[in-house]
Design a protein around this motif. Structure first.
Motif, PDB file in Angstrom:
ATOM      1  N   PHE A   4     -12.343  64.487  27.234  1.00 16.41           N
ATOM      2  CA  PHE A   4     -11.946  63.587  26.145  1.00 16.41           C
ATOM      3  C   PHE A   4     -10.845  62.642  26.594  1.00 16.41           C
ATOM      4  O   PHE A   4     -10.787  61.489  26.166  1.00 16.41           O
ATOM      5  N   ILE A   5      -9.955  63.093  27.473  1.00 19.01           N
ATOM      6  CA  ILE A   5      -8.900  62.216  27.992  1.00 19.01           C
ATOM      7  C   ILE A   5      -9.520  61.158  28.889  1.00 19.01           C
ATOM      8  O   ILE A   5      -9.181  59.978  28.806  1.00 19.01           O
ATOM      9  N   PHE A   6     -10.465  61.568  29.729  1.00 18.04           N
ATOM     10  CA  PHE A   6     -11.144  60.612  30.591  1.00 18.04           C
ATOM     11  C   PHE A   6     -11.840  59.549  29.745  1.00 18.04           C
ATOM     12  O   PHE A   6     -11.768  58.360  30.023  1.00 18.04           O
ATOM     13  N   ALA A   7     -12.508  59.970  28.674  1.00 15.22           N
ATOM     14  CA  ALA A   7     -13.216  59.026  27.806  1.00 15.22           C
ATOM     15  C   ALA A   7     -12.232  58.057  27.155  1.00 15.22           C
ATOM     16  O   ALA A   7     -12.493  56.855  27.074  1.00 15.22           O
ATOM     17  N   GLN A   8     -11.093  58.577  26.680  1.00 14.62           N
ATOM     18  CA  GLN A   8     -10.088  57.705  26.071  1.00 14.62           C
ATOM     19  C   GLN A   8      -9.562  56.703  27.098  1.00 14.62           C
ATOM     20  O   GLN A   8      -9.421  55.523  26.798  1.00 14.62           O
ATOM     21  N   ASN A   9      -9.245  57.176  28.293  1.00 15.05           N
ATOM     22  CA  ASN A   9      -8.732  56.294  29.338  1.00 15.05           C
ATOM     23  C   ASN A   9      -9.782  55.261  29.743  1.00 15.05           C
ATOM     24  O   ASN A   9      -9.468  54.095  29.965  1.00 15.05           O
ATOM     25  N   SER A  10     -11.026  55.694  29.839  1.00 14.86           N
ATOM     26  CA  SER A  10     -12.118  54.793  30.185  1.00 14.86           C
ATOM     27  C   SER A  10     -12.279  53.713  29.116  1.00 14.86           C
ATOM     28  O   SER A  10     -12.462  52.533  29.426  1.00 14.86           O
ATOM     29  N   ASN A  15     -11.575  48.140  27.258  1.00 16.65           N
ATOM     30  CA  ASN A  15     -11.066  47.177  26.277  1.00 16.65           C
ATOM     31  C   ASN A  15     -10.166  46.127  26.927  1.00 16.65           C
ATOM     32  O   ASN A  15     -10.263  44.935  26.607  1.00 16.65           O
ATOM     33  N   ILE A  16      -9.313  46.550  27.845  1.00 21.96           N
ATOM     34  CA  ILE A  16      -8.442  45.602  28.549  1.00 21.96           C
ATOM     35  C   ILE A  16      -9.287  44.665  29.409  1.00 21.96           C
ATOM     36  O   ILE A  16      -9.077  43.447  29.424  1.00 21.96           O
ATOM     37  N   VAL A  17     -10.261  45.220  30.124  1.00 20.93           N
ATOM     38  CA  VAL A  17     -11.141  44.407  30.979  1.00 20.93           C
ATOM     39  C   VAL A  17     -11.896  43.386  30.138  1.00 20.93           C
ATOM     40  O   VAL A  17     -11.968  42.202  30.489  1.00 20.93           O
ATOM     41  N   GLU A  18     -12.462  43.836  29.025  1.00 18.96           N
ATOM     42  CA  GLU A  18     -13.238  42.939  28.171  1.00 18.96           C
ATOM     43  C   GLU A  18     -12.385  41.766  27.681  1.00 18.96           C
ATOM     44  O   GLU A  18     -12.819  40.607  27.744  1.00 18.96           O
ATOM     45  N   CYS A  19     -11.191  42.053  27.189  1.00 12.61           N
ATOM     46  CA  CYS A  19     -10.293  40.975  26.742  1.00 12.61           C
ATOM     47  C   CYS A  19      -9.938  40.048  27.897  1.00 12.61           C
ATOM     48  O   CYS A  19      -9.991  38.818  27.755  1.00 12.61           O
ATOM     49  N   SER A  20      -9.577  40.628  29.033  1.00 14.21           N
ATOM     50  CA  SER A  20      -9.152  39.838  30.196  1.00 14.21           C
ATOM     51  C   SER A  20     -10.251  38.904  30.666  1.00 14.21           C
ATOM     52  O   SER A  20     -10.004  37.723  30.956  1.00 14.21           O
ATOM     53  N   GLU A  21     -11.468  39.417  30.749  1.00 13.09           N
ATOM     54  CA  GLU A  21     -12.590  38.594  31.210  1.00 13.09           C
ATOM     55  C   GLU A  21     -12.905  37.495  30.210  1.00 13.09           C
ATOM     56  O   GLU A  21     -13.172  36.359  30.590  1.00 13.09           O
ATOM     57  N   VAL A  39      -4.922  45.491  34.180  1.00  8.93           N
ATOM     58  CA  VAL A  39      -5.154  46.869  33.727  1.00  8.93           C
ATOM     59  C   VAL A  39      -4.001  47.773  34.168  1.00  8.93           C
ATOM     60  O   VAL A  39      -3.491  48.572  33.373  1.00  8.93           O
ATOM     61  N   ALA A  40      -3.570  47.636  35.417  1.00  9.79           N
ATOM     62  CA  ALA A  40      -2.487  48.487  35.925  1.00  9.79           C
ATOM     63  C   ALA A  40      -1.213  48.297  35.100  1.00  9.79           C
ATOM     64  O   ALA A  40      -0.558  49.275  34.724  1.00  9.79           O
ATOM     65  N   GLN A  41      -0.868  47.054  34.796  1.00 11.31           N
ATOM     66  CA  GLN A  41       0.344  46.834  34.003  1.00 11.31           C
ATOM     67  C   GLN A  41       0.179  47.339  32.578  1.00 11.31           C
ATOM     68  O   GLN A  41       1.119  47.890  32.011  1.00 11.31           O
ATOM     69  N   ALA A  42      -0.997  47.168  31.997  1.00  9.43           N
ATOM     70  CA  ALA A  42      -1.225  47.681  30.646  1.00  9.43           C
ATOM     71  C   ALA A  42      -1.083  49.200  30.616  1.00  9.43           C
ATOM     72  O   ALA A  42      -0.498  49.758  29.682  1.00  9.43           O
ATOM     73  N   ILE A  43      -1.595  49.872  31.630  1.00  8.84           N
ATOM     74  CA  ILE A  43      -1.479  51.338  31.708  1.00  8.84           C
ATOM     75  C   ILE A  43      -0.017  51.747  31.756  1.00  8.84           C
ATOM     76  O   ILE A  43       0.432  52.605  30.988  1.00  8.84           O
ATOM     77  N   ILE A  44       0.737  51.126  32.662  1.00 11.57           N
ATOM     78  CA  ILE A  44       2.150  51.479  32.848  1.00 11.57           C
ATOM     79  C   ILE A  44       2.967  51.115  31.613  1.00 11.57           C
ATOM     80  O   ILE A  44       3.755  51.921  31.106  1.00 11.57           O
ATOM     81  N   TRP A  48      -1.186  54.013  28.592  1.00 12.55           N
ATOM     82  CA  TRP A  48      -2.609  54.108  28.237  1.00 12.55           C
ATOM     83  C   TRP A  48      -2.849  53.771  26.772  1.00 12.55           C
ATOM     84  O   TRP A  48      -3.717  54.325  26.116  1.00 12.55           O
ATOM     85  N   GLY A  49      -2.055  52.846  26.227  1.00 14.93           N
ATOM     86  CA  GLY A  49      -2.233  52.433  24.847  1.00 14.93           C
ATOM     87  C   GLY A  49      -1.644  53.384  23.829  1.00 14.93           C
ATOM     88  O   GLY A  49      -1.851  53.224  22.629  1.00 14.93           O
TER      89      GLY A  49
END
Length: 158
Positions: A4-10, A15-21, A39-44, A48-49
């Protein structure tokens, strides 16, 4: 890592990729920020939101304002601070402001110079090369850069 954590992180990454693109789809190469860096900066910056600023204010990049007439959130442990963290209407607005900040702020002129050199030499831009120009993004300076580089090296996206 539990599934479930992997799914949330994925989902967060997607979502970040979609907005960025979407935001950068009409940008010239000279103005694009590598998706891995975003993505890296959004994570940090947002854990992870999950940070309060991401949850309550759609602020995924720690974007501050000193104009307290703008909608903002104050740090809980520093309610008297002279700044606040901006509140955005949605995730994509946060991504767009972050990209604009890197593309226009004097603090990141060296990042833009490196991007120009990378494009001239290789016709592509390395997220790692730009990450090394982010010493002004955080009070942690070099430690922050190391965190971003580590995150870039460990996320599995293009």
């Amino acid at each position: 890592m539990p599934s479930f954590i992997f799914a949330q992180n994925s989902n967060f990454i997607n979502n970040i990729v979609e907005c960025s693109e979407s935001i950068q789809s009409s940008y010239s190469l000279d103005d694009k920020i590598p998706i891995k860096l975003i993505v890296a900066q959004a994570i940090i910056e947002s854990n992870w939101g999950k940070s309060r600023f991401a949850v309550e204010g759609n602020n995924y990049f720690g974007m501050r304002t000193w104009d307290l007439s703008r909608e903002h959130l104050k740090p809980k442990l520093n309610q008297d601070s002279k700044f606040g963290l901006l509140v955005y209407s949605d995730l994509c607005s946060s991504v767009e402001d972050y990209i604009d900040n890197l593309n226009t702020s004097d603090k990141y002129s060296q990042l833009r110079r490196v991007r120009t050199i990378e494009l001239t030499l290789w016709n592509k831009v390395s997220a790692l090369a730009l990450a090394k120009q982010l010493e002004n993004y955080s009070e942690e300076r070099e430690v922050y850069i190391d965190k971003i580089i580590n995150q870039i090296e460990n996320i599995n996206i293009k």
